[in-house]
Each structure stands twice: as C-alpha cells, then as structure tokens.
Design an enzyme around this catalytic site. Structure first.
Site, PDB file in Angstrom:
ATOM      1  N   CYS A 344     -23.350   1.596  29.358  1.00 10.04           N
ATOM      2  CA  CYS A 344     -22.664   1.482  30.653  1.00 10.04           C
ATOM      3  C   CYS A 344     -23.593   1.766  31.814  1.00 10.04           C
ATOM      4  O   CYS A 344     -24.400   2.698  31.740  1.00 10.04           O
ATOM      5  CB  CYS A 344     -21.543   2.504  30.748  1.00 10.04           C
ATOM      6  SG  CYS A 344     -20.300   2.301  29.515  1.00 10.04           S
ATOM      7  N   ARG A 439     -12.301  -8.150  32.588  1.00  5.45           N
ATOM      8  CA  ARG A 439     -12.249  -6.707  32.317  1.00  5.45           C
ATOM      9  C   ARG A 439     -12.844  -5.921  33.480  1.00  5.45           C
ATOM     10  O   ARG A 439     -12.469  -4.786  33.746  1.00  5.45           O
ATOM     11  CB  ARG A 439     -13.043  -6.463  31.035  1.00  5.45           C
ATOM     12  CG  ARG A 439     -13.116  -5.055  30.535  1.00  5.45           C
ATOM     13  CD  ARG A 439     -13.772  -5.116  29.166  1.00  5.45           C
ATOM     14  NE  ARG A 439     -13.976  -3.834  28.563  1.00  5.45           N
ATOM     15  CZ  ARG A 439     -13.882  -3.627  27.246  1.00  5.45           C
ATOM     16  NH1 ARG A 439     -13.576  -4.607  26.442  1.00  5.45           N
ATOM     17  NH2 ARG A 439     -14.111  -2.446  26.740  1.00  5.45           N
TER      18      ARG A 439
HETATM   19  P1  XMP Z   1     -20.422   3.991  23.418  1.00  8.35           P
HETATM   20  O1  XMP Z   1     -21.029   5.169  24.099  1.00  8.35           O
HETATM   21  O2  XMP Z   1     -19.653   4.349  22.206  1.00  8.35           O
HETATM   22  O3  XMP Z   1     -19.360   3.410  24.476  1.00  8.35           O
HETATM   23  O4  XMP Z   1     -21.454   2.940  23.156  1.00  8.35           O
HETATM   24  C1  XMP Z   1     -18.475   2.367  24.187  1.00  8.35           C
HETATM   25  C2  XMP Z   1     -17.487   2.218  25.329  1.00  8.35           C
HETATM   26  O5  XMP Z   1     -18.170   1.835  26.545  1.00  8.35           O
HETATM   27  C3  XMP Z   1     -17.276   1.092  27.389  1.00  8.35           C
HETATM   28  N1  XMP Z   1     -17.997  -0.132  27.794  1.00  8.35           N
HETATM   29  C4  XMP Z   1     -18.586  -0.280  28.986  1.00  8.35           C
HETATM   30  N2  XMP Z   1     -18.614   0.527  30.078  1.00  8.35           N
HETATM   31  N3  XMP Z   1     -19.986  -1.061  31.179  1.00  8.35           N
HETATM   32  C5  XMP Z   1     -19.308   0.107  31.197  1.00  8.35           C
HETATM   33  O6  XMP Z   1     -19.341   0.823  32.205  1.00  8.35           O
HETATM   34  C6  XMP Z   1     -20.004  -1.915  30.126  1.00  8.35           C
HETATM   35  O7  XMP Z   1     -20.627  -2.971  30.146  1.00  8.35           O
HETATM   36  C7  XMP Z   1     -19.259  -1.505  28.977  1.00  8.35           C
HETATM   37  N4  XMP Z   1     -19.013  -2.099  27.773  1.00  8.35           N
HETATM   38  C8  XMP Z   1     -18.246  -1.228  27.079  1.00  8.35           C
HETATM   39  C9  XMP Z   1     -16.045   0.809  26.578  1.00  8.35           C
HETATM   40  O8  XMP Z   1     -15.041   1.677  27.013  1.00  8.35           O
HETATM   41  C10 XMP Z   1     -16.489   1.087  25.146  1.00  8.35           C
HETATM   42  O9  XMP Z   1     -15.422   1.444  24.297  1.00  8.35           O
END
Ligand code: XMP
Length: 520
Positions: A344, A439
């Site tokens: 993120c 999203r």
């Molecule tokens: P982890 O830390 O497990 O996080 O890799 C997965 C979660 O991250 C969110 N997610 C995003 N958040 N930009 C964001 O700010 C993104 O591009 C993005 N893609 C996923 C999402 O909640 C996921 O479950």
C-alpha cells in the site's frame, strides 16, 4: 497458595485495552509498537481453539482470510484456505462470469477428487504421451482415455507408457472400459473420501478410481495416495470450513460499480451477487479503499435488502463512525485497515490512514456496540502480529503472507537463482487497469493522471498454503498459551498491552548473532 492472579504491581505497566489505548490516544500505534504481557496459564498451545463466528451464518475454524487481491485469491487459494478451516475471498479483477466459475470451483471441490484429470485420446501414440509427460514434468503416467465427446473409453496404465511402445496407438494399449473401475458422482455421496477409502480396501491392487456421470462422461479421478494422505490429515485439529451441505465455504468480493452516468449500478450489482448466491457463495465482501462513503453504504444497503440472510463484509474503515455507518447499512463484518498493507502507498500518496492497532482498538469498541465483527486487514507480516490483531478483532485478512504460495495466481519467476511470485496492490496502476479502479474511486480505465495507491512487487516463493498456515497457527496457539487463553474470546478479554521503545523493538528480533537459519 501460589499466586495465579494479576499482581497490583503489574497493573500500572500492563494495561487492558481500554486503559492502554486511552492513555496512548494521541499517537497511532501499530503491531511493532506494542507487546502483550504474559499471564498465568493452564492452557497448552495445542489445546487452544481457534473457531471464530464472523456473522450468524459464517463460522471459521481458524481466524484467517486470504485477501481479495488478484495476485492472492482465486479458486485454488480459496480451496486451500477453506480446507485449513479459513476463508478465501475471490477477487473481482476479472470478468463477472469468470468470478462465478471461480466460486463454483470452490463450492464443487471434492477433497481428493481431481476434477479435471489430464486425459488422452485413443488415437494418440504412446510416444505423444511420453512427450507430454516430459514437457509438463508430470509426476504420474496413468491417464484416463476419453473419446471426442468426453466419454470414458479406457485407462492408459503407467505400465505401458514406455519408450519401447512409443509407436503404438493408445487404443491398442489401454485397459478397456469394461475392466476400468468407476463410480458415479451420486454414489460418492456426502463423504467421497470415506467411500473411496472403502473402495480401495475392497479392491486389492487398484490405485485409481474414475468418477463418471450416468452417460459415462468422465468427471474426475480419485487416487489411493490422495485418499490416504487426506485420511491422515483428518486427524488434524482444524477441520475444513464447510457450509450446511458439506461444501467448502467461499467468499467473493464486489465493488460499488457505477454506470456510465456515475450512479451506483444497482441492477448490475444485484444481478451479479444474485448469480454468486446461486452458485453457493457464503459471504460477499464489498471491498473498497474508503468504506465510510455513500457509494459503499448504498451498495451494502441494496444487498442487505435483497439478501437478508447473506453474510456481508464491508470496508475499509479506520474510525468508529465508519464501523457504525457500515453496520447501520447492514454489514456483519467490517474490514479495518487503511494503508497498513505491504504493497500500500495510500498513506504516502493520500496522506491518510491510521496505524493498525489504534485503528483496530477504536473500531472494535464501536463494533461491540453495533454487534458486528472486525476483520484486521493488512500489515500482517508474522504470527505475532496476528495474535496482537486478534486481541481487538475476530479474524485477520492477509495478502502478502500468501502471495508467494503455490496456490496464489501467477507464475514463479527465477531471479539470480531465487524463486519469486508477483504481488501487487489492487490500487497499483497495473491492477487498476485490469479492473480494480472502482475500489479506489477512479474511472474504469484510469488515465496516467490517476495516482496509484499501491506498488507492484515480488514475494519470495514460499511453498504451499498448508505449510504457511501451519506456521501461523502454531504462532497464534503459542501466543494464546502465554496469555492463558483457551479460545479467541478469552484472548480478546485477557490481553494487556505495553508500548515498546525502539531499543525494545530491536531486542524483540534476533540480534547480536550471525543467523544461520531464519525462524521459518
Ligand atoms: P498485506 O499487508 O497483507 O495487505 O499485504 C493486504 C491488504 O492491503 C490492502 N490493499 C491495498 N491498500 N493500496 C492500498 O492502500 C493498494 O494498492 C492495496 N491493495 C490491497 C487490502 O486491504 C489487502 O487486503
């Protein structure tokens, strides 16, 4: 008598959640900023229970969910998660029809049944089969033989798949249909593994059982070695997560889709979710970056009205107001996390988001009042983070931890002798172009002007989900043992926290040694 209760000397240092987070209300805290105090325990880690109730009709045997991301969860991952007692949320960066068939694959999965076995045709040569085995690196050499309409013609046994017979036609070498052991899907019944196990015991020397329909079309293959492995696994503590009809449970994500006029496309959302429900989906996640918004609230309301009993997850939020809003709209479980994810960049790009433990605390208090559950979404890199998250939530959602697994979508790439898989944020430019722009509140085809909120990255390949989950579950159970918590409710109630200094963080990881092997 030996002291088994808290000492008053401990109380000012190791505080329960309400006192601790109130005392730290001016600072956003995340996993590594805190540690949990140990408590008197009579609980052995292996005796702890990890069941969690996320909604009236949604119960998991382990509190772990794989994220609805296009490099994490499709049917293979969802099957593996459910088999281990958890849940996979199928992402929506794919055509709606494809998402339906991904859900069907999970719902129709019969443990041990290879649903689409590699087949050969009577016209092929044994040499063709040898080439196929070589090219695809198959570890087996017995194949069902079917005609052009998928009807079973026989079985090509591994005994005859030899170079000396390379010039022979399969039709000359196969075991004919009449001598092949088959069973119909109906005969397999509710417990196919027990049925197949009985069959293999009764038929000495037979190691393959083919599954056909009433017209003799091939529908699958069960091998004795799979049945033996699964029978062994059944003794495991954590049972697969299944619905009332004994099918694996499966979730699917949707977004707040808009029509060409920028209005919420209620009809499309309802039609699609209706089709998912027909396929047996157990829970829908309305997944967006900003859940405390009209579009997400309206989507949840529309779905709640149309499907009163369907468990609904919605998010993401990081405030009590956000939880109350989504709960009032009809959500059962709220995803908490804005910007903690490993891929993120929301906090960097948009300057918003709250460190995860503080967000979880604030949201958990509103959730208790509104009788909804909290899912800690993002930022989890180790089992200790999950233990901390579960002191304020009912389950965790993980992306990065699973993205390197065999069951995640995508191919393994080799770089400088190491194996990796792609992992990208759903707000990365590539993922948004593939469909996830809604999203993040952007148009479907984001122009380059759109600021991505995620990166494209690589994760080291890490083997099977079973292996990764075994490590995580071991860690959670260990944490529960240290807190004397027999189940997750006790973990939630008993936790006491203290902040960790930067020196304390260094102390928490291996230090002052030359590490020969990592912890995993
Ligand atoms: P982890 O830390 O497990 O996080 O890799 C997965 C979660 O991250 C969110 N997610 C995003 N958040 N930009 C964001 O700010 C993104 O591009 C993005 N893609 C996923 C999402 O909640 C996921 O479950």
């Amino acid at each position: 008598m030996a002291a088994t209760r808290n000492s008053t000397f401990d109380d000012p240092f190791y505080q329960p959640a309400d006192e601790f987070f109130a005392a730290n209300s001016k600072i956003g805290l995340t996993f590594d900023d805190i540690t949990l105090a140990t408590l008197y325990s009579e609980i052995l880690p292996r005796d702890t229970q990890l069941d969690t109730q996320l909604a009236e009709n949604l119960r998991l045997h382990i509190p772990i969910i794989s994220a609805d991301m296009d490099t994490v969860t499709e049917s293979r991952m969802a099957i593996a998660m459910a088999l281990n007692g958890g849940l996979g949320l199928i992402h929506y960066n794919m055509p709606e029809r494809q998402q339906l068939s991904e859900v069907s694959r999970v719902k129709n999965h019969v443990h041990g049944l290879i649903q689409e076995p590699i087949k050969v045709s009577p016209e092929q040569l044994i040499g063709d089969v040898l080439a196929l085995i070589e090219q695809k690196k198959f570890g087996f050499s017995t194949f069902p033989v079917v005609d052009g309409k998928g009807k079973l013609v026989g079985l090509l046994s591994g005994h005859v798949v030899k170079p000396r017979y390379a010039g022979k036609k399969i039709s000359e070498a196969l075991t004919p249909r009449a001598q092949v052991h088959t069973i119909t899907k109906k005969e397999l019944g509710r417990d196919p593994i027990a049925r197949a196990d009985k069959f293999f015991t009764e038929h000495i020397g037979i190691h393959k059982l083919l599954v056909v329909d009433d017209d003799d079309h091939l529908h699958g293959l069960i091998t004795m070695s799979d049945v033996e492995r699964i029978t062994q696994e059944r003794k495991a503590q954590f049972k697969p997560a299944r619905d009332a009809h004994h099918h694996l449970i499966c979730g699917a994500a949707v977004s707040a889709t808009r029509n060409a006029f920028g209005e919420l496309d209620r009809e499309r959302i309802l039609t699609h979710v209706g089709a998912l429900v027909e396929r047996g989906v157990d829970v829908i996640a309305v997944s967006t970056a900003h859940g405390h918004s009209k579009g997400v609230g309206d989507t949840v309301k529309v779905l709640r009205d149309a499907f009163p009993k369907l468990p609904l997850i919605a998010g993401n939020v990081t405030s009590a107001a956000g939880v109350e809003f989504l709960a009032d709209c009809g959500a059962n479980a709220i995803k908490v996390g804005q910007g903690p994810g490993s891929i993120c960049t929301t906090r960097i790009v948009a300057g918003v988001g709250i460190p995860q433990m503080t967000a979880l605390y604030v949201c958990s208090r509103a959730a208790v009042k509104r009788k909804v559950t909290v899912l800690a979404d993002g930022g989890i890199t180790k089992s200790g983070d999950i233990v901390k998250a579960l002191t304020l939530s009912q389950a965790v959602i993980c992306g990065g931890i699973f993205a390197g697994c065999n069951e995640a979508p995508g191919d393994v790439v080799e770089i400088s002798g190491k194996l990796y898989k792609e992992y990208r944020g759903m707000g990365s430019l590539a993922a948004m172009k593939a469909g996830s722009a809604a999203r993040y509140g952007h148009e479907k085809n984001p122009a380059l002007k759109v600021a991505p909120e995620g990166v494209e990255a690589l994760k080291e390949a890490c083997g099977s989900v079973d292996r990764v989950l075994a490590q995580l579950i071991g860690g959670i159970q260990s944490g529960m043992g240290y807190l004397g918590a027999a189940n997750l409710t006790q973990l939630y109630d008993k936790a006491r926290y203290i902040r960790v200094s930067p020196a304390g963080q260094r102390e928490a990881a291996p230090h002052d040694v030359v590490e020969l092997k990592t912890g995993n």
